[in-house]
Design a protein around this motif. Structure first.
Motif, PDB file in Angstrom:
ATOM      1  N   LYS A  46      10.189   3.191   3.293  1.00  0.00           N
ATOM      2  CA  LYS A  46       8.830   2.679   3.185  1.00  0.00           C
ATOM      3  C   LYS A  46       7.839   3.724   3.672  1.00  0.00           C
ATOM      4  O   LYS A  46       8.244   4.745   4.221  1.00  0.00           O
ATOM      5  CB  LYS A  46       8.686   1.410   4.017  1.00  0.00           C
ATOM      6  CG  LYS A  46       8.843   1.689   5.504  1.00  0.00           C
ATOM      7  CD  LYS A  46       8.772   0.430   6.305  1.00  0.00           C
ATOM      8  CE  LYS A  46       7.356   0.024   6.559  1.00  0.00           C
ATOM      9  NZ  LYS A  46       6.580   1.028   7.311  1.00  0.00           N
ATOM     10  N   CYS A 101       8.745  -8.988   4.040  1.00  0.00           N
ATOM     11  CA  CYS A 101       7.437  -8.372   3.841  1.00  0.00           C
ATOM     12  C   CYS A 101       6.677  -9.066   2.714  1.00  0.00           C
ATOM     13  O   CYS A 101       7.114  -9.055   1.578  1.00  0.00           O
ATOM     14  CB  CYS A 101       7.593  -6.898   3.515  1.00  0.00           C
ATOM     15  SG  CYS A 101       6.019  -6.140   3.107  1.00  0.00           S
ATOM     16  N   PRO A 102       5.536  -9.684   3.036  1.00  0.00           N
ATOM     17  CA  PRO A 102       4.787 -10.392   1.990  1.00  0.00           C
ATOM     18  C   PRO A 102       4.191  -9.439   0.959  1.00  0.00           C
ATOM     19  O   PRO A 102       3.711  -9.889  -0.076  1.00  0.00           O
ATOM     20  CB  PRO A 102       3.684 -11.122   2.755  1.00  0.00           C
ATOM     21  CG  PRO A 102       3.729 -10.644   4.143  1.00  0.00           C
ATOM     22  CD  PRO A 102       4.931  -9.813   4.359  1.00  0.00           C
ATOM     23  N   TYR A 103       4.197  -8.142   1.255  1.00  0.00           N
ATOM     24  CA  TYR A 103       3.565  -7.188   0.343  1.00  0.00           C
ATOM     25  C   TYR A 103       4.586  -6.427  -0.503  1.00  0.00           C
ATOM     26  O   TYR A 103       4.216  -5.536  -1.257  1.00  0.00           O
ATOM     27  CB  TYR A 103       2.730  -6.197   1.157  1.00  0.00           C
ATOM     28  CG  TYR A 103       1.823  -6.908   2.122  1.00  0.00           C
ATOM     29  CD1 TYR A 103       0.649  -7.498   1.686  1.00  0.00           C
ATOM     30  CD2 TYR A 103       2.170  -7.047   3.462  1.00  0.00           C
ATOM     31  CE1 TYR A 103      -0.166  -8.193   2.557  1.00  0.00           C
ATOM     32  CE2 TYR A 103       1.359  -7.743   4.336  1.00  0.00           C
ATOM     33  CZ  TYR A 103       0.193  -8.318   3.882  1.00  0.00           C
ATOM     34  OH  TYR A 103      -0.598  -9.019   4.747  1.00  0.00           O
ATOM     35  N   CYS A 131       2.602  -0.096   2.756  1.00  0.00           N
ATOM     36  CA  CYS A 131       2.885  -0.888   3.956  1.00  0.00           C
ATOM     37  C   CYS A 131       1.627  -0.986   4.804  1.00  0.00           C
ATOM     38  O   CYS A 131       0.925   0.000   4.996  1.00  0.00           O
ATOM     39  CB  CYS A 131       3.998  -0.226   4.769  1.00  0.00           C
ATOM     40  SG  CYS A 131       4.150  -0.892   6.429  1.00  0.00           S
ATOM     41  N   ASN A 132       1.341  -2.172   5.305  1.00  0.00           N
ATOM     42  CA  ASN A 132       0.121  -2.396   6.085  1.00  0.00           C
ATOM     43  C   ASN A 132       0.291  -2.095   7.574  1.00  0.00           C
ATOM     44  O   ASN A 132      -0.610  -2.329   8.351  1.00  0.00           O
ATOM     45  CB  ASN A 132      -0.338  -3.838   5.919  1.00  0.00           C
ATOM     46  CG  ASN A 132      -0.977  -4.070   4.569  1.00  0.00           C
ATOM     47  OD1 ASN A 132      -2.127  -3.739   4.372  1.00  0.00           O
ATOM     48  ND2 ASN A 132      -0.230  -4.615   3.618  1.00  0.00           N
ATOM     49  N   HIS A 133       1.449  -1.624   7.953  1.00  0.00           N
ATOM     50  CA  HIS A 133       1.747  -1.341   9.361  1.00  0.00           C
ATOM     51  C   HIS A 133       1.205  -2.453  10.249  1.00  0.00           C
ATOM     52  O   HIS A 133       0.421  -2.222  11.178  1.00  0.00           O
ATOM     53  CB  HIS A 133       1.223   0.050   9.740  1.00  0.00           C
ATOM     54  CG  HIS A 133       1.919   1.124   8.968  1.00  0.00           C
ATOM     55  ND1 HIS A 133       3.102   1.665   9.376  1.00  0.00           N
ATOM     56  CD2 HIS A 133       1.641   1.671   7.767  1.00  0.00           C
ATOM     57  CE1 HIS A 133       3.518   2.551   8.468  1.00  0.00           C
ATOM     58  NE2 HIS A 133       2.651   2.556   7.476  1.00  0.00           N
ATOM     59  N   CYS A 134       1.667  -3.643   9.925  1.00  0.00           N
ATOM     60  CA  CYS A 134       1.148  -4.871  10.527  1.00  0.00           C
ATOM     61  C   CYS A 134       1.294  -4.886  12.048  1.00  0.00           C
ATOM     62  O   CYS A 134       2.170  -4.231  12.613  1.00  0.00           O
ATOM     63  CB  CYS A 134       1.900  -6.067   9.961  1.00  0.00           C
ATOM     64  SG  CYS A 134       1.859  -6.110   8.169  1.00  0.00           S
ATOM     65  N   VAL A 157       5.137   1.501  11.654  1.00  0.00           N
ATOM     66  CA  VAL A 157       6.407   0.807  11.460  1.00  0.00           C
ATOM     67  C   VAL A 157       7.357   1.730  10.707  1.00  0.00           C
ATOM     68  O   VAL A 157       7.028   2.219   9.623  1.00  0.00           O
ATOM     69  CB  VAL A 157       6.200  -0.500  10.679  1.00  0.00           C
ATOM     70  CG1 VAL A 157       7.521  -1.193  10.430  1.00  0.00           C
ATOM     71  CG2 VAL A 157       5.248  -1.413  11.433  1.00  0.00           C
ATOM     72  N   ALA A 159       6.485  -4.119   0.378  1.00  0.00           N
ATOM     73  CA  ALA A 159       6.207  -2.714   0.644  1.00  0.00           C
ATOM     74  C   ALA A 159       7.461  -1.888   0.897  1.00  0.00           C
ATOM     75  O   ALA A 159       7.391  -0.678   1.034  1.00  0.00           O
ATOM     76  CB  ALA A 159       5.276  -2.597   1.851  1.00  0.00           C
ATOM     77  N   ARG A 160       8.610  -2.556   0.965  1.00  0.00           N
ATOM     78  CA  ARG A 160       9.848  -1.825   1.249  1.00  0.00           C
ATOM     79  C   ARG A 160      10.733  -1.789   0.023  1.00  0.00           C
ATOM     80  O   ARG A 160      10.705  -2.705  -0.785  1.00  0.00           O
ATOM     81  CB  ARG A 160      10.605  -2.522   2.387  1.00  0.00           C
ATOM     82  CG  ARG A 160       9.890  -2.438   3.700  1.00  0.00           C
ATOM     83  CD  ARG A 160      10.434  -3.445   4.686  1.00  0.00           C
ATOM     84  NE  ARG A 160       9.914  -3.144   6.010  1.00  0.00           N
ATOM     85  CZ  ARG A 160      10.645  -2.604   6.972  1.00  0.00           C
ATOM     86  NH1 ARG A 160      11.927  -2.350   6.785  1.00  0.00           N
ATOM     87  NH2 ARG A 160      10.108  -2.324   8.136  1.00  0.00           N
ATOM     88  N   THR A 217       4.960  -7.955  13.090  1.00  0.00           N
ATOM     89  CA  THR A 217       5.865  -7.390  12.083  1.00  0.00           C
ATOM     90  C   THR A 217       7.102  -8.238  11.838  1.00  0.00           C
ATOM     91  O   THR A 217       8.102  -8.094  12.542  1.00  0.00           O
ATOM     92  CB  THR A 217       6.354  -6.013  12.557  1.00  0.00           C
ATOM     93  OG1 THR A 217       6.730  -6.172  13.936  1.00  0.00           O
ATOM     94  CG2 THR A 217       5.290  -4.973  12.451  1.00  0.00           C
ATOM     95  N   PRO A 218       7.074  -9.104  10.813  1.00  0.00           N
ATOM     96  CA  PRO A 218       8.261  -9.889  10.500  1.00  0.00           C
ATOM     97  C   PRO A 218       9.432  -9.000  10.106  1.00  0.00           C
ATOM     98  O   PRO A 218      10.587  -9.324  10.365  1.00  0.00           O
ATOM     99  CB  PRO A 218       7.819 -10.756   9.320  1.00  0.00           C
ATOM    100  CG  PRO A 218       6.644 -10.062   8.734  1.00  0.00           C
ATOM    101  CD  PRO A 218       5.984  -9.339   9.861  1.00  0.00           C
ATOM    102  N   CYS A 219       9.124  -7.852   9.491  1.00  0.00           N
ATOM    103  CA  CYS A 219      10.178  -6.952   9.018  1.00  0.00           C
ATOM    104  C   CYS A 219      10.985  -6.388  10.178  1.00  0.00           C
ATOM    105  O   CYS A 219      12.187  -6.170  10.054  1.00  0.00           O
ATOM    106  CB  CYS A 219       9.556  -5.824   8.214  1.00  0.00           C
ATOM    107  SG  CYS A 219       8.183  -5.037   9.066  1.00  0.00           S
TER     108      CYS A 219
HETATM  109  S1  SF4 Z   1       6.815  -3.611   5.798  1.00  0.00           S
HETATM  110 FE1  SF4 Z   1       5.449  -5.278   5.200  1.00  0.00          FE
HETATM  111  S2  SF4 Z   1       5.485  -6.735   6.914  1.00  0.00           S
HETATM  112 FE2  SF4 Z   1       6.365  -4.796   7.650  1.00  0.00          FE
HETATM  113  S3  SF4 Z   1       4.629  -3.737   8.574  1.00  0.00           S
HETATM  114 FE3  SF4 Z   1       4.763  -3.036   6.437  1.00  0.00          FE
HETATM  115  S4  SF4 Z   1       3.418  -4.424   5.287  1.00  0.00           S
HETATM  116 FE4  SF4 Z   1       3.770  -5.365   7.276  1.00  0.00          FE
END
Ligand code: SF4
Ligand code: SF4
Lengths: 335, 177
Positions: free
Chosen positions: B114, B99-101, B57-60, B82, B103-104, B63-65
């Motif tokens: 995550k 999440c575009p990655y 997770c990129n801890h954006c 996050v 990551a969850r 945060t769309p998530c």
């Molecule tokens: S779950 Fe995905 S979108 Fe949400 S903070 Fe982590 S990388 Fe970003």
């Protein structure tokens, strides 16, 4: 050329090799939501315009089918949850940013409005008390009693409430019309809110799903109706909605093709790629073009059994949602 | 305070130690993972380049998530980490789709799980488990708001990239390239 590989052996279920978090439940939920939105909108619209005499099926029976559709849809949503026993937490907050959240609320509210509607038309819809299904007739027996060849509510508060609902039909029609449009748009916004999924992330999905939902609603009413006049006008309405839908779909793909690389690739999935045949055959040809031709022929006074275009439209609606949900999860950002 | 990471793709050999460390530290059920290694090969033969990355997770920043979560189970804590409150998660999957990655993932107990940047370790001044075990020292964790932290210095002096910037999530894991 850019090839990417996950080599650590990450194999999280539902995530790898590609996302499959939403299986059959969500597309079914979206379809039933759209269908209910269409049914309720037409019922409300024809009461608002004072044409309820001309559209008896729409006004009296449409909302009953809509209610069943919403109930089944909610069960599908529940089955989608990996933690279904916690579902009530959906109704402990409202989060405007989250379509899942406000959509669940809209669905709950519109269910109540539809129930009030059904209630106010119950005597007209079922003038005789002769339900053959055992448990329903037992259940209704708690509330109603037979009087000669019709029936009456047992309790005075039910009669008062019925009076109130009947006297305010026009106001409720407005409420229901607005809510049904929100519900129809919501079925598209639920997907389009996901920035991370290139195929879904386009504002046109809201109006497209709304139109598609309304046209499935009209198809359902066309099948249900016994009045020739009512059926004919739904043929006309459906024809009109199909044209709009085709226009939106063209727009959708032209928009993708004029956009960033991932979106161009998303469009290619439908033009030569994996989903080409399923999409064009089921959605475009069987679900839109063929019923449009049949309906045009019917309007030109050829004899077409309504059930055929009706079922085709419903089939197209179901397939459209299944394909969009499935494809949307496969098409992803590559980095 | 803004936690973030810098990961040196020139040093990473793809040994997967970070993956195993995370699985052990956080009791990840067998067959699941919060972090992973990916390899990107680009170019045309014979001009090929290989990049190996440790991802999570990129801890954006955007945060769309968290936005799409209907219950508020997904949330951001102090330092921009996050997290998911397991007891509030109904498992609807909205955040996973956001999440575009990817990551969850769904924990077998029904909630979404995550990377947490090992906030339980970070609280005590330790590095996340993955960072602490890396045999090539290719990962740097710390406060991005502090220009004197090691991670900030790395980002300031090296060429960096983030993953899928076009998705607009403002990721806070920077790859040194
Ligand atoms: S779950 Fe995905 S979108 Fe949400 S903070 Fe982590 S990388 Fe970003
Ligand atoms: S799966 Fe859980 S954390 Fe994710 S959006 Fe749904 S309720 Fe929130």
């Amino acid at each position: 050329m850019n090839e990417e590989l996950i080599i650590s052996g990450r194999m999280n279920p539902y995530i790898d090799p590609h996302l499959e978090v939403w299986e059959w439940q969500i597309p079914l939920y979206l379809f039933l939501g759209g269908l209910a939105a269409g049914l309720l909108f037409f019922a409300a619209y024809f009461v608002m315009t004072g044409k309820e005499k001309k559209y008896p099926t729409t006004v009296k029976y449409g909302p009953i089918v809509a209610f069943i559709a919403i109930s089944v849809g909610l069960i599908a949503l529940l089955l989608d949850l990996k933690h279904p026993l916690y579902f009530w937490q959906l109704y402990t907050t409202i989060r405007i940013d989250s379509p899942m959240s406000w959509g669940a609320w809209v669905l709950l509210i519109i269910t109540f409005v539809a129930l009030i509607w059904i209630f106010s038309y119950l005597k007209e819809a079922f003038p005789k008390y002769n339900c053959k299904i055992g448990f329903i007739s037992k259940l209704m027996g708690i509330f109603i009693e037979e009087t000669g060849d019709s029936w009456e509510w047992k309790y005075p508060w039910l009669k008062t409430f019925e009076k109130y609902a009947q006297n305010n039909r026009y106001a409720w029609a407005w409420v229901m019309a607005v809510l049904s449009v929100i519900l129809g748009v919501y079925t598209g916004i639920l997907l389009s809110a996901f920035n991370a999924r290139p195929l879904w992330n386009t504002a046109i999905l809201g109006p497209l799903f709304l139109t598609s939902g309304f046209s499935t609603g009209a198809a359902m009413l066309m099948i249900m109706s016994k009045s020739h006049e009512e059926r004919l006008s739904y043929s006309r309405i459906d024809l009109f909605l199909i044209v709009i839908e085709l226009f939106f779909i063209t727009h959708l793909f032209m928009g993708f093709l004029a956009s960033s690389q991932v979106k161009v690739e998303a469009a290619h999935y439908f033009m030569g790629g994996e989903f080409t045949v399923t999409f064009w055959v089921n959605v475009i040809i069987l679900g839109l073009v063929l019923p449009a031709i049949l309906e045009a022929m019917e309007l030109l006074k050829y004899k077409i059994p309504v059930i055929i275009p009706g079922l085709l439209i419903l089939w197209g609606g179901v397939m459209f949602r299944f394909i969009m949900v499935e494809a949307g999860q496969i098409i992803r950002y590559l980095y | 305070m803004r936690y973030g990471m810098a990961i040196d793709t020139k040093k990473c050999v793809g040994c997967s130690d970070c993956v195993v460390a995370c699985q052990t530290e956080n009791n990840i059920p067998h067959g699941y993972a919060r972090d992973w290694i990916s390899e990107t090969v680009s170019g045309t033969y014979p001009e090929l380049t290989l990049e190996i990355r440790s991802e999570r997770c990129n801890h954006c920043d955007n945060t769309p998530c968290v936005r799409t979560c209907p219950t508020g189970a997904s949330h951001v804590i102090e330092g921009g980490i996050v997290k998911v409150t397991h007891e509030e998660c109904i498992g609807c999957g909205a955040c996973v789709e956001s999440c575009p990655y990817d990551a969850r993932y769904f924990h077998p107990d029904g909630y979404v799980d995550k990377c947490t940047f090992c906030d339980h370790r970070v609280k005590n001044g330790q590095d996340p488990a993955c960072v602490s075990v890396c045999p090539t020292y290719c990962m740097y964790f710390g406060d991005l708001d502090d220009p004197n932290s090691e991670v900030s210095k790395k980002i300031a002096t090296r060429k960096t990239k983030v993953l899928a910037p076009e998705a607009g999530t403002k990721p806070q894991i920077f790859y040194l390239i």
